[in-house]
Design a protein around this motif. Sequence first.
Motif, short mmCIF file in Angstrom:
data_model
loop_
_atom_site.label_atom_id
_atom_site.label_comp_id
_atom_site.label_asym_id
_atom_site.label_seq_id
_atom_site.Cartn_x
_atom_site.Cartn_y
_atom_site.Cartn_z
N LEU A 71 0.81 -1.21 0.00
CA LEU A 71 0.00 0.00 0.00
C LEU A 71 0.85 1.26 0.00
N ALA A 72 2.09 1.15 0.49
CA ALA A 72 2.95 2.33 0.54
C ALA A 72 3.52 2.69 -0.82
N ILE A 73 3.46 1.74 -1.78
CA ILE A 73 3.98 2.01 -3.12
C ILE A 73 2.90 2.73 -3.93
N PRO A 74 3.13 3.95 -4.36
CA PRO A 74 2.11 4.66 -5.14
C PRO A 74 1.81 3.93 -6.45
N VAL A 75 0.53 3.87 -6.79
CA VAL A 75 0.15 3.21 -8.03
C VAL A 75 0.78 3.91 -9.22
N LEU A 76 0.88 5.23 -9.14
CA LEU A 76 1.46 5.98 -10.25
C LEU A 76 2.92 5.60 -10.45
N ALA A 77 3.62 5.26 -9.35
CA ALA A 77 5.02 4.85 -9.47
C ALA A 77 5.12 3.52 -10.21
N THR A 78 4.27 2.56 -9.86
CA THR A 78 4.31 1.27 -10.55
C THR A 78 3.88 1.42 -12.01
N LEU A 79 2.94 2.32 -12.26
CA LEU A 79 2.52 2.58 -13.64
C LEU A 79 3.64 3.22 -14.45
N THR A 80 4.53 3.90 -13.78
CA THR A 80 5.66 4.53 -14.47
C THR A 80 6.78 3.53 -14.72
N ILE A 81 6.99 2.62 -13.75
CA ILE A 81 8.10 1.68 -13.84
C ILE A 81 7.78 0.50 -14.75
N LEU A 82 6.61 -0.10 -14.59
CA LEU A 82 6.29 -1.32 -15.32
C LEU A 82 6.32 -1.17 -16.84
N PRO A 83 5.88 -0.03 -17.40
CA PRO A 83 5.97 0.10 -18.87
C PRO A 83 7.39 0.05 -19.40
N LEU A 84 8.38 0.28 -18.52
CA LEU A 84 9.77 0.23 -18.94
C LEU A 84 10.32 -1.19 -18.95
N THR A 85 9.52 -2.15 -18.48
CA THR A 85 9.91 -3.55 -18.49
C THR A 85 9.39 -4.21 -19.78
N PHE A 86 9.45 -5.54 -19.80
CA PHE A 86 8.97 -6.27 -20.98
C PHE A 86 7.48 -6.09 -21.21
N LEU A 87 6.74 -5.63 -20.20
CA LEU A 87 5.29 -5.43 -20.35
C LEU A 87 4.98 -4.31 -21.34
N GLY A 88 5.84 -3.29 -21.36
CA GLY A 88 5.64 -2.19 -22.28
C GLY A 88 4.46 -1.30 -21.89
N PHE A 89 4.25 -0.28 -22.69
CA PHE A 89 3.13 0.63 -22.45
C PHE A 89 1.83 -0.04 -22.91
N GLY A 90 0.76 0.27 -22.20
CA GLY A 90 -0.53 -0.27 -22.58
C GLY A 90 -1.19 -1.05 -21.46
N ARG A 91 -2.15 -1.87 -21.84
CA ARG A 91 -3.03 -2.54 -20.88
C ARG A 91 -2.33 -3.53 -19.95
N PRO A 92 -1.40 -4.39 -20.43
CA PRO A 92 -0.78 -5.35 -19.50
C PRO A 92 -0.11 -4.69 -18.30
#
Length: 237
Positions: A71-92
């Motif tokens: 809960l301490a991890i802001p959702v916006l932070a994960t939304l910023t980091i995850l697109p830089l992984t293999f998931l890429g930008f978009g729905r996944p």
Amino acid sequence: MSNPVSQAITWLNDPLNWTNPGGVLDRLGEHLVISAGAVGLACLIAWPLGLWLGHRRRGGTAIVVLANITLAIPVLATLTILPLTFLGFGRPAVIVALAIFAVPPLLATAYTGMTEVDPQAREAAIGMGLAPHQVIGRVELPLAVPYLAAGFRTASVQVVATATLAVFVNGGGLGQIIGAGFGLGMVTGGGQILAGGLLVALLALTVEGVLAGAQRLVTPRPMRRRLRVRTGAQPAT
């Protein structure tokens, strides 16, 4: 010049804003798909773990710590980091980020539901010769269903409201309407921004109402007050 409220009413009353490609109906469908995918993924992770640890009466402190860290991890932070992984930008990336956000209430209520099972019911089942998996499936899990429903309700409403942030990573959903309004500027797009916010709020309230009714149906009357006390507004704490 009309104010944002009247602009929002005009925007919502325009049928083309609902039926055109990228309109309300399209964005609503995307929003529901994102939310359902995130909550479903979170359930696959949180429920088996919470039910098993609750059955074993172990890991309660670890669950609280994990839930608080998540809960301490802001959702916006994960939304910023995850697109830089293999998931890429978009729905996944959006679904995974929102699933992380949904895990704490699901995990905590699953654990609590199992630990709240009457020990005498468990001992009676063992005395009848039921195997551990049978005790879980036939005794503990049915009694924990109201708690699972409470966690599902909390997680679903949180995800539906937060999925608006998907607009920042091109994830779709009703947030696209709000983002497009900001792109037009406050003078021109203020009504669209307000309309998008109202649609998100209405959807969250609708989900809350439907799931509250479902939770009430699966919760025996004597358990309702105790369940409210146990889960509360933040079931992970």
